[in-house]
Design a protein around this motif. Structure first.
Motif, PDB file in Angstrom:
ATOM      1  N   PHE A 109       0.717  -1.161   0.117  1.00 33.71           N
ATOM      2  CA  PHE A 109      -0.073  -0.228   0.164  1.00 33.71           C
ATOM      3  C   PHE A 109       0.985   1.206  -0.103  1.00 33.71           C
ATOM      4  N   ALA A 110       0.456   2.397  -0.488  1.00 32.62           N
ATOM      5  CA  ALA A 110       0.978   3.653  -0.526  1.00 32.62           C
ATOM      6  C   ALA A 110       1.081   4.342   0.976  1.00 32.62           C
ATOM      7  N   LEU A 111       2.130   4.763   1.412  1.00 35.39           N
ATOM      8  CA  LEU A 111       2.315   5.199   2.414  1.00 35.39           C
ATOM      9  C   LEU A 111       2.075   6.748   2.701  1.00 35.39           C
ATOM     10  N   GLY A 112       1.474   7.218   3.941  1.00 37.28           N
ATOM     11  CA  GLY A 112       1.683   8.819   4.293  1.00 37.28           C
ATOM     12  C   GLY A 112       0.361   9.155   4.555  1.00 37.28           C
ATOM     13  N   HIS A 113       0.010   9.984   5.590  1.00 37.40           N
ATOM     14  CA  HIS A 113      -1.254  10.712   5.936  1.00 37.40           C
ATOM     15  C   HIS A 113      -1.205  11.930   6.658  1.00 37.40           C
ATOM     16  N   GLU A 114       0.137  12.511   6.381  1.00 39.15           N
ATOM     17  CA  GLU A 114       0.114  13.885   6.924  1.00 39.15           C
ATOM     18  C   GLU A 114       0.861  14.701   5.711  1.00 39.15           C
ATOM     19  N   CYS A 115       0.512  15.726   5.555  1.00 32.88           N
ATOM     20  CA  CYS A 115       1.219  16.703   4.599  1.00 32.88           C
ATOM     21  C   CYS A 115       0.514  17.985   4.290  1.00 32.88           C
ATOM     22  N   PRO A 162      -6.312  16.675   4.884  1.00 36.08           N
ATOM     23  CA  PRO A 162      -6.471  15.725   5.956  1.00 36.08           C
ATOM     24  C   PRO A 162      -6.201  14.384   5.735  1.00 36.08           C
ATOM     25  N   TRP A 163      -6.101  13.522   6.895  1.00 37.09           N
ATOM     26  CA  TRP A 163      -5.938  12.043   6.658  1.00 37.09           C
ATOM     27  C   TRP A 163      -7.248  11.361   6.177  1.00 37.09           C
ATOM     28  N   LYS A 164      -8.320  11.710   6.701  1.00 37.95           N
ATOM     29  CA  LYS A 164      -9.514  11.087   6.399  1.00 37.95           C
ATOM     30  C   LYS A 164     -10.300  11.537   5.070  1.00 37.95           C
ATOM     31  N   ILE A 165     -10.791  10.730   4.237  1.00 40.12           N
ATOM     32  CA  ILE A 165     -11.538  11.077   3.107  1.00 40.12           C
ATOM     33  C   ILE A 165     -13.030  11.324   3.760  1.00 40.12           C
ATOM     34  N   ALA A 166     -13.356  12.485   3.225  1.00 43.20           N
ATOM     35  CA  ALA A 166     -14.768  12.709   3.855  1.00 43.20           C
ATOM     36  C   ALA A 166     -15.553  13.911   2.975  1.00 43.20           C
ATOM     37  N   CYS A 167     -16.892  13.515   2.872  1.00 39.45           N
ATOM     38  CA  CYS A 167     -17.582  14.431   1.871  1.00 39.45           C
ATOM     39  C   CYS A 167     -17.898  15.774   2.354  1.00 39.45           C
ATOM     40  N   GLY A 168     -17.993  15.915   3.476  1.00 39.01           N
ATOM     41  CA  GLY A 168     -18.428  17.426   4.105  1.00 39.01           C
ATOM     42  C   GLY A 168     -20.050  17.637   4.165  1.00 39.01           C
ATOM     43  N   CYS A 227      -9.118   6.318   3.912  1.00 38.40           N
ATOM     44  CA  CYS A 227      -8.184   7.493   4.270  1.00 38.40           C
ATOM     45  C   CYS A 227      -6.748   7.240   3.523  1.00 38.40           C
ATOM     46  N   TYR A 228      -5.924   8.184   3.588  1.00 38.43           N
ATOM     47  CA  TYR A 228      -4.791   7.973   2.794  1.00 38.43           C
ATOM     48  C   TYR A 228      -3.747   7.240   3.694  1.00 38.43           C
ATOM     49  N   GLY A 229      -2.999   6.532   3.091  1.00 36.67           N
ATOM     50  CA  GLY A 229      -1.751   5.838   3.720  1.00 36.67           C
ATOM     51  C   GLY A 229      -2.077   4.675   4.711  1.00 36.67           C
ATOM     52  N   VAL A 230      -3.058   4.189   4.645  1.00 36.37           N
ATOM     53  CA  VAL A 230      -3.703   3.205   5.473  1.00 36.37           C
ATOM     54  C   VAL A 230      -4.666   2.430   4.682  1.00 36.37           C
ATOM     55  N   PRO A 231      -4.484   1.056   4.389  1.00 39.00           N
ATOM     56  CA  PRO A 231      -5.435   0.586   3.611  1.00 39.00           C
ATOM     57  C   PRO A 231      -6.603  -0.181   4.388  1.00 39.00           C
ATOM     58  N   ALA A 232      -7.263   0.746   5.146  1.00 36.71           N
ATOM     59  CA  ALA A 232      -8.480   0.439   6.124  1.00 36.71           C
ATOM     60  C   ALA A 232      -9.605   0.244   5.485  1.00 36.71           C
ATOM     61  N   HIS A 284      -7.874   1.774  -1.158  1.00 39.33           N
ATOM     62  CA  HIS A 284      -6.873   2.236  -1.389  1.00 39.33           C
ATOM     63  C   HIS A 284      -6.830   3.602  -1.875  1.00 39.33           C
ATOM     64  N   TRP A 285      -6.664   4.652  -1.280  1.00 38.18           N
ATOM     65  CA  TRP A 285      -6.617   6.027  -1.746  1.00 38.18           C
ATOM     66  C   TRP A 285      -5.419   6.753  -1.857  1.00 38.18           C
ATOM     67  N   GLY A 286      -4.462   6.000  -1.966  1.00 34.35           N
ATOM     68  CA  GLY A 286      -3.200   6.611  -2.118  1.00 34.35           C
ATOM     69  C   GLY A 286      -2.415   6.953  -0.764  1.00 34.35           C
ATOM     70  N   GLY A 287      -1.100   7.514  -1.036  1.00 28.69           N
ATOM     71  CA  GLY A 287      -0.422   8.048   0.232  1.00 28.69           C
ATOM     72  C   GLY A 287       0.157   9.515   0.046  1.00 28.69           C
ATOM     73  N   LEU A 288       0.157  10.089   1.061  1.00 26.18           N
ATOM     74  CA  LEU A 288       0.711  11.438   1.032  1.00 26.18           C
ATOM     75  C   LEU A 288       2.058  11.857   1.040  1.00 26.18           C
ATOM     76  N   PHE A 289       2.951  10.874   0.750  1.00 27.12           N
ATOM     77  CA  PHE A 289       4.372  10.923   0.443  1.00 27.12           C
ATOM     78  C   PHE A 289       4.353  10.840  -1.319  1.00 27.12           C
ATOM     79  N   SER A 290       3.241  10.576  -1.901  1.00 22.73           N
ATOM     80  CA  SER A 290       3.376  10.199  -3.294  1.00 22.73           C
ATOM     81  C   SER A 290       3.632  11.671  -4.049  1.00 22.73           C
ATOM     82  N   GLU A 291       3.933  11.668  -5.231  1.00 26.54           N
ATOM     83  CA  GLU A 291       4.342  12.788  -6.318  1.00 26.54           C
ATOM     84  C   GLU A 291       3.137  13.595  -6.495  1.00 26.54           C
TER      85      GLU A 291
END
Length: 338
Positions: free
Chosen positions: A55-61, A84-90, A111-116, A119-126
């Motif tokens: 999985f892609a790592l990172g959920h702070e950026c 934010p780390w969490k995917i949310a619609c608002g 969320c980002y960075g954790v495959p809970a 898979h939504w990607g990670g915040l270390f990605s480009e």
């Protein structure tokens, strides 16, 4: 683009991944320029969590906005934003009452960075896709150092909520922070002081974290002492069962414990003793979106300084080696392109 992937236990590598595309008119593409390690990341890399690679790592950026969909109203290319780390619609019922961590528009714990929750990607990605740009992304005030607020996505805001909510109803409060994770306890010391605590003590056997907590304004001479039951708030930033228990037993009557150290197994807690003192206990994934603006203001105004945790700042090419080191915090940086 390249994504920083957890491939196996202790194995990190930059791998080629498809470039994300705008998914809906409400989405945005961002490019992380200051990505911080969360206290959970080292365990994710080591394979000591329930989440299995790859999985892609990172959920702070902090990121720069590259492109926005036609329905995005509050952002434009070049803006610097906290992601934010969490995917949310608002706009779902949970988001509207401030529980973005329970958003019903996406899978549970997406969320980002954790495959809970997929898979939504990670915040270390480009590059990263943000599906609900206006609801999620928080612009930085002009002049604010991205390095200082790279952790507003999670750890820094989690520490603020853990301190500020219980202190809002407790005057002249004594606070005990039980440390043990890489940076969260030290950040909690700063946030307790920013939230108006009368005094803050820090309990941790780690010498460097003791130094950082003392520099942040905490008393640290606690390891050999019996703690009296006089703390109005205990912030438990530990994964150790006995340290959690010691903190709970230090609460004054009517006190509160904010548990922000993620513990995957079930610790034994002194429930009857807590009952006799009428104490409360809170634990849960922090809904950071609504609190990030306040956290950015606290840092911008000098009420706290997250850089006191002495993060190691590295270029993106050095991230796989740096992130497996025993650091309080690591921040991976890139040059802006907008």
């Amino acid at each position: 683009m390249k994504a920083l992937m957890v491939q196996g236990h202790g194995q990190l590598a930059w791998l080629e991944a498809p470039d994300p595309q705008l998914a809906t008119p409400a989405s945005a593409l961002v490019r992380p320029i200051a990505s911080a390690s969360c206290d959970l990341d080292r365990r994710l890399i080591a394979g000591t969590t329930p989440f299995k690679p790859p999985f892609a790592l990172g959920h702070e950026c902090v990121a720069e906005v590259l492109e926005v969909g036609s329905a995005v109203r509050n952002l434009r290319r070049g803006d610097l934003v906290s992601v934010p780390w969490k995917i949310a619609c608002g706009s779902c019922a949970q988001c509207l009452v401030g529980r973005s961590s329970a958003c019903t528009a996406v899978p549970r714990m997406a969320c980002y960075g954790v495959p809970a929750g997929g898979h939504w990607g990670g915040l270390f990605s480009e590059q990263v896709l943000v599906p609900f740009a206006d609801a999620m992304l928080v612009p930085l005030p002009a002049g604010l150092d991205p390095l200082a607020v790279a952790s507003a996505s999670d750890n820094l805001t989690d520490a603020w909520v853990a301190a500020s909510r219980p202190l809002a109803t407790r005057q002249d409060a004594r606070v005990l922070v039980v440390g043990g994770t890489e940076s969260l306890g030290v950040l909690a010391v700063q946030m307790a002081r920013a939230a108006g605590a009368a005094s803050v003590d820090y309990l941790d056997e780690h010498p460097l974290r003791q130094q950082l907590a003392a520099r942040s304004g905490a008393g640290v001479d606690l390891m050999g002492r019996d703690l009296d039951r006089s703390y109005d708030l205990v912030i438990s930033a530990t994964r150790d069962h006995q340290a959690l228990r010691r903190g709970l037993l230090a609460l004054a009557p009517g006190g509160h414990c904010s548990c922000i150290g993620i513990i995957f197994d079930d610790p034994k807690i002194p429930l009857f003793d807590m009952y006799l003192r009428d104490v409360t206990f809170s634990v849960g994934a922090c809904s950071v979106q609504q609190h990030i603006p306040k956290v950015l203001d606290l840092v911008h105004s000098g009420c706290c300084d997250p850089l006191l945790v002495e993060p190691q700042v590295v270029g993106w090419e050095d991230a796989p080696q740096a992130l497996i080191q025993p650091l309080t915090k690591c921040i991976v940086v890139r040059e802006r392109i907008t």
